[in-house]
Design an enzyme around this catalytic site. Structure first.
Site, PDB file in Angstrom:
ATOM      1  N   ARG A   1      49.787  70.789  25.248  1.00  0.00           N
ATOM      2  CA  ARG A   1      50.434  69.902  24.282  1.00  0.00           C
ATOM      3  C   ARG A   1      50.054  70.303  22.851  1.00  0.00           C
ATOM      4  NH1 ARG A   1      54.432  66.453  22.826  1.00  0.00           N
ATOM      5  NH2 ARG A   1      53.661  64.703  21.568  1.00  0.00           N
TER       6      ARG A   1
ATOM      7  N   GLN B   1      38.424  67.552  18.238  1.00  0.00           N
ATOM      8  CA  GLN B   1      37.183  66.994  18.777  1.00  0.00           C
ATOM      9  C   GLN B   1      37.406  65.641  19.467  1.00  0.00           C
ATOM     10  OE1 GLN B   1      33.924  66.404  15.962  1.00  0.00           O
ATOM     11  NE2 GLN B   1      33.007  68.254  16.811  1.00  0.00           N
TER      12      GLN B   1
ATOM     13  N   GLU C   1      35.183  47.252  49.571  1.00  0.00           N
ATOM     14  CA  GLU C   1      33.867  47.598  50.156  1.00  0.00           C
ATOM     15  C   GLU C   1      32.726  47.147  49.238  1.00  0.00           C
ATOM     16  OE1 GLU C   1      33.435  51.050  52.495  1.00  0.00           O
ATOM     17  OE2 GLU C   1      35.597  51.296  52.767  1.00  0.00           O
TER      18      GLU C   1
ATOM     19  N   THR D   1      32.544  44.531  45.594  1.00  0.00           N
ATOM     20  CA  THR D   1      32.881  44.649  44.174  1.00  0.00           C
ATOM     21  C   THR D   1      31.690  45.244  43.411  1.00  0.00           C
ATOM     22  OG1 THR D   1      31.991  42.461  43.766  1.00  0.00           O
ATOM     23  CG2 THR D   1      34.361  42.582  44.263  1.00  0.00           C
TER      24      THR D   1
ATOM     25  N   PRO E   1      40.591  35.206  54.249  1.00  0.00           N
ATOM     26  CA  PRO E   1      41.106  34.569  53.028  1.00  0.00           C
ATOM     27  C   PRO E   1      39.993  33.867  52.237  1.00  0.00           C
ATOM     28  CG  PRO E   1      42.602  34.157  54.855  1.00  0.00           C
ATOM     29  CD  PRO E   1      41.398  34.863  55.440  1.00  0.00           C
ATOM     30  N   GLY E   2      39.027  33.289  52.938  1.00  0.00           N
ATOM     31  CA  GLY E   2      37.947  32.570  52.250  1.00  0.00           C
ATOM     32  C   GLY E   2      36.607  33.284  52.308  1.00  0.00           C
TER      33      GLY E   2
ATOM     34  N   ILE F   1      43.338  43.852  55.239  1.00  0.00           N
ATOM     35  CA  ILE F   1      42.752  44.855  56.123  1.00  0.00           C
ATOM     36  C   ILE F   1      43.492  46.195  55.990  1.00  0.00           C
ATOM     37  CG2 ILE F   1      42.071  45.402  58.507  1.00  0.00           C
ATOM     38  CD1 ILE F   1      40.699  42.859  57.216  1.00  0.00           C
TER      39      ILE F   1
END
Lengths: 380, 98
Positions: A268, A279, A363, A365, A128-129, A157
């Site tokens: 579409r 383009q 894993e 930032t 948590p910390g 986890i």
């Protein structure tokens, strides 16, 4: 320099692509919607040897290289990013540290079932910390004769509710800060181990994320991974490899965004013609394709260095940083190309967007990746 | 996949890096300021076979391949981008003709 895939790499690409398209993709929307753990897919992936791709056959793995691992991750992630992260955690965060730092006995006892997919692994570093500041571990392990007594809480986890084994990080000597961290191989069935509730997440919903609460957990000394105080080194080495897996996961998500957008743009019709003729759409597709290729080359290079036992911290961080941010950009463009249809859940574009975001966070930032890269630059 | 430079590619990189640092970079600001065509730089590149890297030896080139060409061009550009574009165009034209 040689840029073509080896025969083995082509083979695993074809095999995992077929499996992902036929078995995984048809379930991806349902898995995302329900958040159900895809147990049957994990079993199938184990049969295909994907739970320990780069682990030698003697230890239950497929005995392939790390580029094969990156390829497999990309293909599974192209179909379902949740299923892919289950694979990545087992390969990179559970098998790899035991392969690198484990004793022969630990490899026989723990690595074989993990790499062969009979067991599932998780990685207990975050608290948590202690997120980006992974060195400030509060979980303690106190030696008491032939075992350690462990107390603390691990947070966020991946795989925790299903895992049989956890690579666990603890503080054995607070005075020494990150040099006082010690890693263990924890049997999740040990008394005193409780898994918290499954977190409700924005994306990768079918991969379980939970806390692990450790109350007077007795871990035998023979389950210590490496020496006392080596834990931070174990964690950092492990994450260098893990980032190759997450980079590949991001590439798979980006490819899903591109391939879905490409198909939609050709179909579409607006202003009397397919929107792919415009383009404005073409430029978005071109940027997506270019960034995916660049991300893949960075990732294969990191995997190639790992296979040669060369240093690859900087290169893994570059791959993970670039691939995750490219996936985020690609998923935003994928929605934009779909217009209103991109915003509704009937189309997978919005799932790719939600799945892509986590790759910039876990894993390490993007900020931590930049820190790793910059500190390598300043050291050179 | 193999990401290391071949021996020849590594030799070319080292040679061109040192050339760009010692001979091109010191003059780059002056060339930029005056807008002068860096004729002597192009002559040096010609002597070293760096203007026909994609052309067969039988036609006067050094046939080092495209990866070596990319490596060399990046090194030259690190010293002087004006010189590098002269090199790039010459190589491209040579390849186009052959």
């Amino acid at each position: 320099m040689v840029f073509d895939l080896t025969e083995e790499q082509r083979m695993i690409q074809e095999m995992t692509r077929n499996f992902a398209q036929k078995e995984v993709l048809p379930k991806a929307a349902e898995l995302d919607e329900t958040g159900r753990f895809p147990e049957e897919l994990v079993r199938q992936m184990a049969e295909l040897g994907l739970m320990g791709v780069a682990v030698p056959e003697g230890y239950g793995g497929a005995g392939m290289d790390n580029i094969c691992y990156a390829i497999a991750m990309e293909e599974i992630s192209r179909a379902c990013a949740s299923t892919a992260v289950i694979l990545s955690v087992n390969n990179s965060l559970a098998c790899d540290p035991i392969l690198k730092f484990g004793s022969e006995e630990q490899k026989k006892k723990v690595l074989v079932p993990l790499a062969s997919g009979r067991h599932l692994g998780c990685f207990g570093l975050t608290e948590p910390g202690a997120g980006s500041d992974a060195g400030s571990q509060k979980t303690t392990a106190v030696r008491n004769g032939d075992h350690y007594v462990v107390n603390g809480t691990k947070n966020f986890i991946t795989n925790a509710p299903q895992a049989d084994t956890c690579i666990l990080f603890t503080m054995t000597d607070k005075e020494k800060k990150h040099k006082g961290i010690t890693s263990f191989i924890l049997d999740m069935k040990t008394d005193g181990v409780t898994v918290g509730k499954n977190e409700k997440k924005m994306g990768i919903t079918a991969s379980a994320t939970a806390s692990i609460i450790l109350e007077d957990v007795r871990i035998p000394v023979e389950n210590r991974l490496a020496n006392e105080g080596d834990g931070f080194k174990v964690a950092m080495h492990t994450l260098d490899g893990g980032r190759i897996g997450i980079a590949s996961q991001a590439i798979g998500i980006a490819r899903a965004s591109l391939e879905d957008a490409l198909a939609y743009a050709k179909e579409r019709k607006q202003f009397g013609q397919p929107i792919a003729n415009f383009q404005a759409i073409q430029w978005m597709l071109a940027d997506m394709a270019t960034e995916i290729d660049a991300a893949r080359l960075l990732t294969y290079r990191a995997a190639w260095l790992k296979d040669r036992n060369a240093r690859h911290s900087k290169e893994s961080s570059m791959a993970k940083l670039y691939a995750s941010e490219a996936a985020m950009r690609a998923s935003v463009k994928g929605i934009q190309i779909h217009g209103g249809y991109g915003y509704i859940k009937e189309y997978p574009a919005e799932r790719h967007f939600r799945d892509a975001k986590i790759t910039e966070i876990y894993e390490g930032t993007s900020e931590i990746q930049r820190l790793v890269i910059a500190s390598a630059l300043l050291k050179d | 996949m193999r990401f290391e430079a071949s021996e020849e590619q590594a030799q070319i990189r080292d040679m061109v890096r040192s050339l760009a640092r010692k001979e091109f970079a010191p003059k780059a600001a002056q060339i930029d300021e005056e807008g002068r065509y860096p004729e002597e730089n192009l002559k040096r590149l010609a002597e070293l076979g760096l203007l026909g890297m994609l052309v067969p030896a039988s036609h006067g080139g050094s046939e080092t391949g495209t990866v070596a060409y990319a490596i060399a061009l990046a090194e030259v550009a690190g010293g002087c981008a004006s010189t590098a574009v002269g090199m790039a165009v010459t190589n491209m034209v040579g390849e186009g003709i052959q």
